[in-house]
Design an enzyme around this catalytic site. Structure first.
Site, mmCIF file in Angstrom:
data_model
loop_
_atom_site.group_PDB
_atom_site.id
_atom_site.type_symbol
_atom_site.label_atom_id
_atom_site.label_comp_id
_atom_site.label_asym_id
_atom_site.label_seq_id
_atom_site.Cartn_x
_atom_site.Cartn_y
_atom_site.Cartn_z
ATOM 1 N N HIS A 1 29.780 -0.396 -20.077
ATOM 2 C CA HIS A 1 30.072 -1.576 -19.267
ATOM 3 C C HIS A 1 28.764 -2.169 -18.798
ATOM 4 O O HIS A 1 27.822 -1.437 -18.519
ATOM 5 C CB HIS A 1 30.940 -1.191 -18.054
ATOM 6 C CG HIS A 1 31.659 -2.345 -17.465
ATOM 7 N ND1 HIS A 1 31.060 -3.187 -16.566
ATOM 8 C CD2 HIS A 1 32.904 -2.825 -17.682
ATOM 9 C CE1 HIS A 1 31.928 -4.121 -16.234
ATOM 10 N NE2 HIS A 1 33.053 -3.932 -16.902
ATOM 11 N N HIS B 1 35.217 -8.169 -24.632
ATOM 12 C CA HIS B 1 35.746 -8.375 -23.272
ATOM 13 C C HIS B 1 37.185 -7.873 -23.280
ATOM 14 O O HIS B 1 37.420 -6.697 -23.478
ATOM 15 C CB HIS B 1 35.579 -9.866 -22.932
ATOM 16 C CG HIS B 1 35.809 -10.239 -21.506
ATOM 17 N ND1 HIS B 1 35.990 -9.333 -20.503
ATOM 18 C CD2 HIS B 1 35.879 -11.465 -20.910
ATOM 19 C CE1 HIS B 1 36.165 -9.964 -19.353
ATOM 20 N NE2 HIS B 1 36.101 -11.258 -19.575
ATOM 21 N N ASP C 1 39.515 -0.312 -20.457
ATOM 22 C CA ASP C 1 40.254 -0.507 -21.698
ATOM 23 C C ASP C 1 40.496 0.773 -22.491
ATOM 24 O O ASP C 1 41.231 0.763 -23.460
ATOM 25 C CB ASP C 1 39.505 -1.503 -22.594
ATOM 26 C CG ASP C 1 39.594 -2.901 -22.040
ATOM 27 O OD1 ASP C 1 40.672 -3.252 -21.554
ATOM 28 O OD2 ASP C 1 38.591 -3.623 -22.082
HETATM 29 N N1 CMC Z 1 29.419 2.620 -28.128
HETATM 30 C C1 CMC Z 1 28.205 2.988 -28.552
HETATM 31 N N2 CMC Z 1 27.051 2.589 -28.021
HETATM 32 C C2 CMC Z 1 27.146 1.737 -26.989
HETATM 33 C C3 CMC Z 1 28.363 1.300 -26.482
HETATM 34 C C4 CMC Z 1 29.527 1.778 -27.079
HETATM 35 N N3 CMC Z 1 30.726 1.400 -26.629
HETATM 36 N N4 CMC Z 1 28.144 0.460 -25.443
HETATM 37 C C5 CMC Z 1 26.824 0.371 -25.331
HETATM 38 N N5 CMC Z 1 26.211 1.147 -26.261
HETATM 39 C C6 CMC Z 1 24.773 1.367 -26.402
HETATM 40 C C7 CMC Z 1 24.094 0.152 -27.019
HETATM 41 O O1 CMC Z 1 24.069 0.260 -28.415
HETATM 42 C C8 CMC Z 1 22.744 0.218 -26.376
HETATM 43 O O2 CMC Z 1 22.016 1.228 -27.030
HETATM 44 P P1 CMC Z 1 20.422 1.039 -27.324
HETATM 45 O O3 CMC Z 1 19.803 1.019 -25.951
HETATM 46 O O4 CMC Z 1 20.054 2.223 -28.146
HETATM 47 O O5 CMC Z 1 20.297 -0.270 -28.039
HETATM 48 C C9 CMC Z 1 23.020 0.727 -24.965
HETATM 49 O O6 CMC Z 1 24.227 1.500 -25.082
HETATM 50 C C10 CMC Z 1 23.194 -0.380 -23.942
HETATM 51 O O7 CMC Z 1 24.275 -1.205 -24.361
HETATM 52 P P2 CMC Z 1 24.306 -2.788 -24.315
HETATM 53 O O8 CMC Z 1 25.066 -3.283 -25.496
HETATM 54 O O9 CMC Z 1 22.909 -3.299 -24.091
HETATM 55 O O10 CMC Z 1 25.110 -2.988 -22.991
HETATM 56 P P3 CMC Z 1 25.784 -4.336 -22.516
HETATM 57 O O11 CMC Z 1 25.788 -4.307 -21.046
HETATM 58 O O12 CMC Z 1 25.177 -5.507 -23.195
HETATM 59 O O13 CMC Z 1 27.262 -4.199 -23.113
HETATM 60 C C11 CMC Z 1 29.552 -3.757 -23.352
HETATM 61 C C12 CMC Z 1 28.369 -3.831 -22.377
HETATM 62 C C13 CMC Z 1 30.833 -3.494 -22.551
HETATM 63 C C14 CMC Z 1 29.705 -5.085 -24.105
HETATM 64 C C15 CMC Z 1 29.289 -2.588 -24.333
HETATM 65 O O14 CMC Z 1 29.177 -1.366 -23.635
HETATM 66 C C16 CMC Z 1 30.374 -2.498 -25.402
HETATM 67 O O15 CMC Z 1 30.290 -3.185 -26.420
HETATM 68 N N6 CMC Z 1 31.410 -1.612 -25.206
HETATM 69 C C17 CMC Z 1 32.502 -1.551 -26.140
HETATM 70 C C18 CMC Z 1 33.449 -2.709 -25.886
HETATM 71 C C19 CMC Z 1 34.268 -2.499 -24.635
HETATM 72 O O16 CMC Z 1 34.796 -1.437 -24.381
HETATM 73 N N7 CMC Z 1 34.398 -3.580 -23.865
HETATM 74 C C20 CMC Z 1 35.223 -3.585 -22.653
HETATM 75 C C21 CMC Z 1 34.418 -3.787 -21.413
HETATM 76 S S1 CMC Z 1 35.381 -3.436 -19.946
HETATM 77 C C22 CMC Z 1 36.539 -4.676 -19.896
HETATM 78 C C23 CMC Z 1 35.990 -5.968 -19.500
HETATM 79 O O17 CMC Z 1 35.431 -6.090 -18.399
HETATM 80 O O18 CMC Z 1 36.153 -6.910 -20.283
#
Ligand code: CMC
Length: 442
Positions: free
Chosen positions: A321, A282, A377
């Site tokens: 996201h 987050h 971010d």
């Molecule tokens: N790098 C590589 N792969 C990713 C990333 C990433 N940053 N984000 C998602 N994926 C992949 C993930 O591995 C999954 O792949 P597969 O379908 O093959 O398993 C697919 O994309 C879908 O991702 P998810 O984890 O199911 O998506 P989510 O909605 O649960 O997670 C998230 C959203 C923001 C937690 C995630 O994208 C992430 O960890 N990003 C990096 C951390 C980050 O930048 N966070 C800040 C968010 S914006 C600020 C805020 O609002 O807090």
């Protein structure tokens, strides 16, 4: 907005009423479930039973992937189109023309202030920036290298002990005072945490300065009689504050609402939001972005790093996201703010790596297929670093402006007659009715 357009946007948006017919194949019975605003009420499914003693059907939605937990008139977000509005005003217009304090007023009150209202609001916040001297004393008790977000979390929680009246959450006047105090004191606590890490004396607020300028003064003032913030840096910080002010039902806001639903005081509820924001998925992501860029070090190392991401060994921090499946509109504005800040501070060499990472990711099938775009971010950390902030302060810089969003959402929740204490259900997967086994028999 027309109904057709709304239904294309999917659930969670006000639409014409309709219904869903569900047939229970266990009994052959059919049920009509109303569709309101693109949603069905989970409790409506409780009527679907095999027999009278049956509990009824529940919904299962870990991580709230498809559940609206409230009605809200604060922030509108269309993740597919990359649209973000506070109280209906596009984020791009607010970032260009407004100030953080005006946006905080907008979030809390629902309307932009006129000049008189803005002056009063600004005055109220300015005269509440000081904290009780005992706050200062207990902050001095933290270890020299305590994480500033941990210090902020603890000190905001502790504020409830200084204002015991804050638990009168149904008294509008008392409630309003706590809102002012929270928005006003957050920069002071944040700056004290920073100065504590630096081993420098805490600087008291300067009420002649504007909100972001005063924060810069509390961070960086040394022996000069009066700290004069660079207006360009002050404006960049103000824009960052605007961009981070609210983001509808994200993890920390949901935490504030869930904890606040127990009718605890707002300091404790906001402390819960800070705790949620602390996490690397987050608000902690911008800190991780900087660490990642430093680890990559040079452009030559990018292909190896990207391979690690695609192999699932790494995560490209600052990308992806839960809601945005398009370019995060805040990331676009921040990218532009980078140019303004670097004009004053000189270019951060990590920017080159970030730009190259973004370029590769936007063309790479792995990211394109998963609709992973830069989020807020990805670039904010570069600006914070240019402002001489240590990485530990990045999430704190997110928490300061998000306070106005948390508190607006908290207010809305308190006044929402449909809300009750947050209490999800579960699907129990453990053992049942086991006989206790004495210790010497195990
Ligand atoms: N790098 C590589 N792969 C990713 C990333 C990433 N940053 N984000 C998602 N994926 C992949 C993930 O591995 C999954 O792949 P597969 O379908 O093959 O398993 C697919 O994309 C879908 O991702 P998810 O984890 O199911 O998506 P989510 O909605 O649960 O997670 C998230 C959203 C923001 C937690 C995630 O994208 C992430 O960890 N990003 C990096 C951390 C980050 O930048 N966070 C800040 C968010 S914006 C600020 C805020 O609002 O807090």
């Amino acid at each position: 907005m027309g109904t057709e357009e709304q239904s294309e946007n999917g659930g969670g948006v006000a639409t014409a009423s309709d219904s869903l017919t569900i047939t229970d194949n266990r009994t052959g019975k059919s049920y009509e479930v109303p569709i309101e605003d693109g949603t069905v009420r989970a409790t409506a499914l409780r009527n679907i039973k095999v027999n009278e003693s049956d509990f009824g059907v529940m919904t299962y939605d870990p991580a709230f992937m498809n559940t609206a937990s409230c009605r809200s008139a604060i922030t509108y977000l269309d993740g597919e189109a990359g649209v973000l509005e506070y109280r209906g005003y596009p984020i791009e217009q607010l970032a260009e023309h407004s100030t953080y304090l005006e946006v905080a007023y907008l979030l809390v009150h629902g309307e932009l202030p006129n000049q008189k209202q803005l002056d009063e609001w600004t005055h109220e916040i300015t005269i509440h920036t000081f904290v009780h001297e005992n706050v200062r004393s207990f902050m001095q008790g933290f270890r020299y290298d305590a994480h500033p977000m941990g210090m902020l979390l603890a000190s905001v929680g502790a504020l409830s002990t200084f204002y015991p009246d804050a638990n009168k959450i149904h008294d509008p006047e008392t409630r309003y005072l706590q809102i002012i105090r929270l928005i006003a004191k957050m920069p002071t606590l944040a700056a004290f945490a920073y100065r504590h890490n630096m081993g420098q004396p805490y600087v008291y607020p300067d009420n002649d300065l504007r909100y972001p300028g005063n924060f810069l003064s509390m961070l960086f003032k040394m022996t000069e009689l009066k700290y004069e913030p660079d207006p360009r840096l002050e404006r960049a910080l103000d824009v960052l504050f605007i961009l981070h002010a609210d983001h509808e039902q994200n993890c920390s806001t949901s935490a504030v609402r869930a904890v606040g639903s127990s009718q605890v005081d707002p300091y404790s509820a906001v402390a819960a939001g800070i705790a949620a924001l602390y996490g690397p998925l987050h608000g902690g992501a911008n800190e991780q972005v900087l660490r990642m860029l430093r680890r990559i070090g040079t452009k030559e190392n990018i292909p190896d790093f990207m391979q690690g991401v695609k192999d699932g060994k790494e995560r490209l921090m600052g990308f992806g996201h839960r809601v945005y499946k398009n370019y995060d509109p805040r990331a676009k504005i921040i990218k532009k703010a980078c140019d303004d800040v670097f004009e004053v501070t000189g270019v951060n060499p990590l920017l080159e790596i970030a730009l190259e990472l973004e370029k590769i990711a936007l063309e790479d099938e792995y990211f394109v297929k998963r609709k992973l775009y830069p989020n807020v971010d990805f670039y904010s950390g570069l600006i914070y670093e240019a402002l001489h902030m240590p990485v530990g302060m990045f999430t704190v810089l997110f928490a300061i402006p998000r306070t106005s969003g948390w508190i607006s959402q908290w207010l809305e929740m308190i006044d929402d007659k449909e809300q009750k204490i947050a209490r999800p259900r579960q699907i129990y997967t453990g053992e049942r009715e086991r006989e206790y086994v004495p210790l010497d028999k195990r």
